[in-house]
Design an enzyme around this catalytic site. Sequence first.
Site, short mmCIF file in Angstrom:
data_model
loop_
_atom_site.label_atom_id
_atom_site.label_comp_id
_atom_site.label_asym_id
_atom_site.label_seq_id
_atom_site.Cartn_x
_atom_site.Cartn_y
_atom_site.Cartn_z
CB CYS A 60 -0.90 -0.04 1.23
SG CYS A 60 -1.71 1.48 1.66
CB CYS A 63 0.61 1.39 4.17
SG CYS A 63 -1.14 1.00 4.19
#
Length: 131
Positions: A60, A63
């Site tokens: 991600c 992230c």
Amino acid sequence: MEYLPFILIGVMALFMAMPLYIWLGSKRLQGQAAPDYAALLTPQQQGRDKLLFYFYSEHCGPCRTLAPLIDSLAERHGNVVKVDVVQQPAAARQFGIRATPTLVLVEGGKVVKVLLGAVSAKQLEVLLRGD
């Protein structure tokens, strides 16, 4: 070919409804009793009343940008629990995580706040201090 515009509108509506569905699901979690999370805690985190769960994935993009901030908060506060949704899918299912990054603040065994997406350092500090 007369039905093509209706199909396109339906598909667009579906794509617009998905983020709303995820957001509503996360807001429904607030105020509920937190699922059993004892297995996710380190010995230093056991017994703490306030915990911030950070659900993330290695793949991600948001992230990865949030990771250094979360790591520094974990070092300073000690009550940040990092949960990789790929490595621990059962924990993510228990908390109802549908998107990453997701931050879940648990206080006194109840889910107090759920934040979706990347957030600022200031927001996280306020969340952990409880201002």
